[in-house]
Design a protein around this motif. Structure first.
Motif, PDB file in Angstrom:
ATOM      1  N   LEU A   1      18.684 -42.358 -37.013  1.00  8.17           N
ATOM      2  CA  LEU A   1      18.914 -41.624 -35.771  1.00  8.17           C
ATOM      3  C   LEU A   1      18.482 -40.165 -35.937  1.00  8.17           C
ATOM      4  O   LEU A   1      19.001 -39.442 -36.779  1.00  8.17           O
ATOM      5  CB  LEU A   1      20.397 -41.684 -35.390  1.00  8.17           C
TER       6      LEU A   1
ATOM      7  N   TYR B   1      21.064 -47.903 -25.491  1.00  8.49           N
ATOM      8  CA  TYR B   1      20.439 -48.921 -26.340  1.00  8.49           C
ATOM      9  C   TYR B   1      21.490 -49.978 -26.659  1.00  8.49           C
ATOM     10  O   TYR B   1      22.318 -49.808 -27.554  1.00  8.49           O
ATOM     11  CB  TYR B   1      19.899 -48.283 -27.620  1.00  8.49           C
TER      12      TYR B   1
ATOM     13  N   TYR C   1      23.465 -42.650 -25.789  1.00 13.61           N
ATOM     14  CA  TYR C   1      23.081 -41.484 -26.587  1.00 13.61           C
ATOM     15  C   TYR C   1      22.589 -40.381 -25.657  1.00 13.61           C
ATOM     16  O   TYR C   1      21.891 -40.645 -24.686  1.00 13.61           O
ATOM     17  CB  TYR C   1      21.950 -41.836 -27.561  1.00 13.61           C
TER      18      TYR C   1
ATOM     19  N   PHE D   1      17.678 -46.545 -34.067  1.00 13.47           N
ATOM     20  CA  PHE D   1      19.044 -46.385 -33.563  1.00 13.47           C
ATOM     21  C   PHE D   1      20.105 -46.812 -34.575  1.00 13.47           C
ATOM     22  O   PHE D   1      21.234 -46.343 -34.513  1.00 13.47           O
ATOM     23  CB  PHE D   1      19.210 -47.191 -32.266  1.00 13.47           C
TER      24      PHE D   1
END
Length: 532
Positions: A505, A486, A521, A501
């Motif tokens: 999270l 991301y 991630y 994000f």
């Protein structure tokens, strides 16, 4: 006094292309890893198309023709790496671009002004950037500029070369259809003047070679899709002039409404169905105009002002424009005298033919989404015009004063280009860190930035078109996707996930390499049961 009579000028004409090519190669080494911007397009689209060509077939893209992927496939077969091949193509194209600019400006203005134009170009921030970046922009611009240059020559053999260059430019970037249009309109006007037979012959030869150049690809496309060119750039216009003004609509939205376009863009894409709105589907230019004529007219007018400012600030560069403005204010009496003497009318009559393709190209850009790289083709015309203005302002001044002013202008450009490109490379550092990321063989990474899988062997899948955590988790689990990236593009194109994000999270997303809340991630489902 013409510069061509001096030995220094002959030396310059002999060696400046080699010197700039050497400089470009140094920049190519500096740009060691693909960064944001055109490198993303290169890895997402052109590399895939080049691989298909190496395997013996075309991928008919909805935005551009096959010339650049064909060249990329050829160079890569020698070099052995697509990214490195693309950078060397850009470096070579930049060198040829300078040579063509020098000849074109020399023919219409003077050798002295041509040198000053080249000096501005070599110190321009955008010209630097695309001399070493892995993209199609510099290559497309040099083809278009070559078409303008050869069309300006008298012999039919040069006109024929111009037709071929125009065809290749069109098959690289469809927007360069304006180049043959400008030539053909000019020749049609000249048919009403003297030497009609020569102008008619030039018209016919140019048109014939242009058609012969584009016909093979058009024929293949017709066999595959029933139309000579699968060109859907009207979707770019739809986004720029209509959809971008509506809240929540991202750049890729118009293209994801049609399954055929999704396959061209991403091979496959995972869409949260309640985000699909059939009212945003556009199936042709006619339908776009019929449904959104008012929005289109309003968008074009706004773009006229926005693009003008954008080119001044980002393409030419705001520091150069600021110094130029100060000069114009300081020497306003000189400018006023020239305007009273009919300077604008005389300039249009003398250079209108040269600037015709540039004007048409600028107008064409009002219809599509805009990036600073689209101004590359216009840079020689901008810089020649600026050099001409400065020369006019300095007319009659002492040689020492002239040298001082030119040095200030060029140093301003040089510092601007250096700082801009240094920041650009520094901005890409997180991608450099990702080269140390070593996934297991066959693991998938969901991203809109293909650079994250460059050289590490991971499989890239498109970031799902979703806007909430549940939908994202569902897609990642069902498709067995191991990682999510991301970053800058993902934040812009999937804004509905920013809170997820940045602030919320979940346990099934674990940071691997994150800088300023953007990065890579790992997807794990041991903290909660994955969706059925």
């Amino acid at each position: 006094m013409e510069g061509g009579k001096h030995k220094w000028y002959k030396w310059f004409c002999t060696w400046y292309p080699a010197l700039y090519l050497l400089f470009s190669i140094v920049l190519v080494q500096w740009h060691a890893l693909p960064g944001f911007g055109v490198d993303v397009d290169l890895l997402y689209y052109y590399v895939r198309e080049a691989r298909a060509i190496q395997q013996g077939h075309f991928l008919f893209d909805i935005f551009h023709g096959p010339v650049y992927p064909m060249l990329l496939a050829l160079v890569e077969s020698v070099v052995g790496d697509f990214f490195i091949s693309a950078k060397y193509i850009s470096a070579a194209s930049a060198t040829v671009f300078l040579a063509i600019t020098h000849r074109l400006i020399s023919a219409h203005f003077s050798p002295r002004l041509a040198i000053l134009t080249l000096a501005f170009l070599m110190c321009n921030r955008i010209f630097w950037q695309f001399s070493y970046s892995g993209g199609t922009d510099m290559f497309a611009a040099v083809l278009a500029l070559s078409a303008v240059y050869f069309a300006d020559r008298k012999k039919l053999i040069y006109v024929a070369i111009a037709g071929v260059c125009a065809g290749l430019a069109f098959l690289t970037r469809y927007v360069f259809i304006v180049i043959p249009i400008a030539f053909l309109v000019t020749r049609m006007v000249l048919l009403f003047k003297r030497n009609r037979s020569s102008h008619a012959m030039a018209f016919a030869v140019y048109l014939l070679l242009f058609v012969v150049t584009i016909a093979p690809y058009g024929y293949l496309s017709f066999l595959e899709y029933g139309k000579p060119f699968k060109n859907k750039n009207y979707l770019n216009s739809a986004y720029e002039l209509v959809f971008s003004k509506q809240e929540g609509i991202t750049f890729d939205y118009p293209f994801l409404m049609n399954a055929e376009d999704r396959e061209i863009l991403f091979d496959e894409v995972y869409i949260q169905q309640d985000l699909v709105d059939s009212s945003f589907q556009v199936n042709g230019i006619g339908e776009l105009w019929k449904n959104y004529a008012g929005d289109i007219v309003k968008g074009v007018v706004l773009n006229l002002f926005e693009n003008t400012a954008y080119h001044a600030v980002f393409v030419v560069g705001w520091p150069l424009m600021a110094v130029l403005l100060l000069l114009c204010i300081s020497f306003s009496p000189v400018i006023w005298q020239e305007l009273k003497g009919g300077a604008i009318k005389n300039w249009i009559l003398k250079y209108g033919g040269l600037y015709g393709p540039a004007v048409l190209y600028f107008l064409a850009l009002l219809l599509v989404f805009h990036r600073h790289r689209f101004g590359l083709f216009l840079l020689p015309f901008y810089m020649a015009f600026i050099a001409r203005i400065v020369s006019l302002l300095l007319k009659g001044k002492s040689k020492r004063f002239n040298v001082m002013v030119w040095l200030v202008l060029l140093l301003t450009c040089l510092v601007d280009a250096s700082v801009y490109n240094w920041r650009l490379e520094n901005h890409n550092k997180i991608l450099a860190e990702l080269t140390h990321f070593q996934p297991e063989k066959g693991e998938k990474v969901a991203a809109l930035t293909p650079n994250v899988v460059y050289k590490n062997g991971a499989a890239l899948v498109p970031f799902p078109y979703v806007n909430n955590a549940d939908s994202l988790q569902s897609v990642l689990a069902k498709q067995h996707i191991s990682y999510v990236y991301y970053g800058i593009i993902e934040k812009a194109w999937r804004p509905g996930l920013n809170d997820l994000f940045e602030d919320k999270l979940p346990g099934w997303l674990q940071p691997v390499l994150v800088r300023e809340k953007t990065g890579l991630y790992k997807v794990v489902f041991n903290t909660q049961k994955p969706p059925e």
